[in-house]
Design a protein around this motif. Sequence first.
Motif, PDB file in Angstrom:
ATOM      1  N   SER A  91     -20.131  26.131  22.873  1.00  0.00           N
ATOM      2  CA  SER A  91     -19.942  25.918  24.308  1.00  0.00           C
ATOM      3  C   SER A  91     -21.264  25.962  25.076  1.00  0.00           C
ATOM      4  O   SER A  91     -21.347  25.506  26.218  1.00  0.00           O
ATOM      5  N   GLU A  92     -22.321  26.477  24.449  1.00  0.00           N
ATOM      6  CA  GLU A  92     -23.638  26.548  25.085  1.00  0.00           C
ATOM      7  C   GLU A  92     -24.502  25.323  24.782  1.00  0.00           C
ATOM      8  O   GLU A  92     -25.711  25.335  25.003  1.00  0.00           O
ATOM      9  N   TYR A  93     -23.882  24.253  24.277  1.00  0.00           N
ATOM     10  CA  TYR A  93     -24.686  23.116  23.862  1.00  0.00           C
ATOM     11  C   TYR A  93     -25.467  22.502  25.031  1.00  0.00           C
ATOM     12  O   TYR A  93     -26.648  22.164  24.893  1.00  0.00           O
ATOM     13  N   GLU A  94     -24.831  22.351  26.189  1.00  0.00           N
ATOM     14  CA  GLU A  94     -25.546  21.782  27.334  1.00  0.00           C
ATOM     15  C   GLU A  94     -26.716  22.671  27.753  1.00  0.00           C
ATOM     16  O   GLU A  94     -27.784  22.171  28.145  1.00  0.00           O
ATOM     17  N   ALA A  95     -26.534  23.975  27.641  1.00  0.00           N
ATOM     18  CA  ALA A  95     -27.627  24.901  27.958  1.00  0.00           C
ATOM     19  C   ALA A  95     -28.779  24.717  26.972  1.00  0.00           C
ATOM     20  O   ALA A  95     -29.962  24.809  27.344  1.00  0.00           O
ATOM     21  N   PHE A  96     -28.439  24.446  25.726  1.00  0.00           N
ATOM     22  CA  PHE A  96     -29.455  24.201  24.699  1.00  0.00           C
ATOM     23  C   PHE A  96     -30.292  22.965  25.059  1.00  0.00           C
ATOM     24  O   PHE A  96     -31.533  22.982  24.961  1.00  0.00           O
ATOM     25  N   VAL A  97     -29.640  21.886  25.486  1.00  0.00           N
ATOM     26  CA  VAL A  97     -30.384  20.675  25.870  1.00  0.00           C
ATOM     27  C   VAL A  97     -31.293  20.968  27.058  1.00  0.00           C
ATOM     28  O   VAL A  97     -32.441  20.492  27.108  1.00  0.00           O
ATOM     29  N   PHE A 142     -25.416  27.058  15.800  1.00  0.00           N
ATOM     30  CA  PHE A 142     -24.112  26.569  16.256  1.00  0.00           C
ATOM     31  C   PHE A 142     -23.124  26.490  15.088  1.00  0.00           C
ATOM     32  O   PHE A 142     -21.969  26.897  15.211  1.00  0.00           O
ATOM     33  N   ILE A 143     -23.589  25.968  13.958  1.00  0.00           N
ATOM     34  CA  ILE A 143     -22.701  25.772  12.806  1.00  0.00           C
ATOM     35  C   ILE A 143     -22.249  27.111  12.222  1.00  0.00           C
ATOM     36  O   ILE A 143     -21.076  27.284  11.842  1.00  0.00           O
ATOM     37  N   LYS A 144     -23.157  28.077  12.171  1.00  0.00           N
ATOM     38  CA  LYS A 144     -22.837  29.371  11.562  1.00  0.00           C
ATOM     39  C   LYS A 144     -22.166  30.340  12.544  1.00  0.00           C
ATOM     40  O   LYS A 144     -21.862  31.476  12.175  1.00  0.00           O
ATOM     41  N   GLY A 145     -21.963  29.924  13.774  1.00  0.00           N
ATOM     42  CA  GLY A 145     -21.318  30.788  14.751  1.00  0.00           C
ATOM     43  C   GLY A 145     -22.226  31.829  15.352  1.00  0.00           C
ATOM     44  O   GLY A 145     -21.761  32.765  16.019  1.00  0.00           O
ATOM     45  N   GLU A 146     -23.541  31.680  15.139  1.00  0.00           N
ATOM     46  CA  GLU A 146     -24.491  32.626  15.707  1.00  0.00           C
ATOM     47  C   GLU A 146     -24.762  32.320  17.183  1.00  0.00           C
ATOM     48  O   GLU A 146     -25.330  33.152  17.892  1.00  0.00           O
ATOM     49  N   ARG A 147     -24.365  31.136  17.596  1.00  0.00           N
ATOM     50  CA  ARG A 147     -24.443  30.751  19.004  1.00  0.00           C
ATOM     51  C   ARG A 147     -23.215  29.908  19.317  1.00  0.00           C
ATOM     52  O   ARG A 147     -22.893  28.981  18.554  1.00  0.00           O
TER      53      ARG A 147
END
Length: 491
Positions: free
Chosen positions: A457-463, A449-454
């Motif tokens: 906006s996909e944080y909820e999907a990550f959880v 997330f920090i490096k822009g590799e993901r």
Amino acid sequence: MKKLISLLLVAVMVLSFGLVNASAEEPVTIICYTNDNANNAPTDLKDDFVYQTILARTGVDFRVVYLDEYDTSLAARLMGGDDWHMFLCDADQMRTYAAQDMLLPLSSYTDMLNTIYGSYGEDTNISALYYDGEMYAIPAAKAISDYYLMLLVRNDWNEKYPDLKVPTTVDELYDYCHFLANNDPDGNGIKDTIGFTGWGINGLSAITAPYDVVLGNYVIIRDGKVTNSLLQPRMVEALEMCKKFFDEGLLDPDMFSSNSQVKAHVIACNTAVAAMPWSNILKAAYVAQYKEVNPEADYTWIGALSQGGDPCYGVAKYDKYAGDHAVINADVTDKELEAIFKVLEYMCTEEGMMLVYAGVENEHWTRNEDGSIALVPGADKLTNYTHMYQLLGRNDAFYLQVKFPEASEATAFGLATPRYIYYNTSVVLPDDFNLADMENYVKTQMLAFIKGERPISEYEAFVQELNDNYAFADYMKLATEQLVEQGLANE
């Protein structure tokens, strides 16, 4: 006069007889395995003044033995029938070996326990020492290394740019790092100043904790309820700020892979802000190293930042004593147990405590008229392995003032600084729960997330992935049940 001489001769004979008798019996040997590596510990016990002093004071041949690749080596020795009497372990290891009846139950040894409580306080009696209602681990006031991390800045650069505001918020930290990274503060004509570096991903806690967030699996309690840093409402906001630092080239590219390289950057005097343990830059030896690079350089510390929330930085276990503790072999003989208790009782005396803190009085340290302790010049090089013997832990506020007087203000400040408190070590997981895999996935996704590799906006999907693939919801349910049962949370 003759009568006096005769009495003296008799006294000498009595003492000599006592010494001969004492030396006629071989001292009891106690082997204690540790994972506390001191690279400069004497290889010959004849040169180990801690060992020699314990032997002289207690008559016990007490040997602390470091094992490399500790968990594997320890298991091999315990199962292989090696001669051992004690070892250090964390709560999970203690429970594992206690369940196999390999450890001595301690609750009935009240005299020994009361001696420890009298020296180190009854708050050392914690749940992490127990298995199935019985105490197996020896109480200890463990060093609180979670409180070592500090935010360090270059005071000489603050003086060079008096209009540059020393940061008190995360926004101000960004402006501060951005200015110094882009204005050649060392005047070498090269754009080589690192804006922000830190001790791994936890170094970013200095940026994220003011959002009430840290980047990892951290069980926390808010308003009496058990939750997780990963579920905090401002997580996306915190990640976006970290990404802003990254996108502007302000983050040290080495901070996520090499603590030693981070330290090298700081000593090279080309870093604006470092979130790292004070012990890796403010000790006299490291100050000398960076002063050799730049005599004008002057690292100092700043307070925890705020960002609409309570100021805090760094993460700290709720149970600061839940680290490694000593346990005793269930099969020790009465004589061996007596010898172990002799050593523990000696470590509870002022002399024994100071021995494992700072060495021998008048040889390694002296007492000032006001009662304060002063190290003998050069003694630190002789005593920097004594932590291997701190089986009962230490009072860090006192120990750090004695051991590192040059950093006394910094250590006092660090110990008093608010921290992001988590409760992971108070949660006991079933053997088949693979926490390491889950936490590794969390770390890789945080960095993505920090490096822009993901996309953030996909944080909820990550959880949801954590729930689907790593039983995260079950983990949190278990954490909630246990913390409520321990009286730490309401629900």
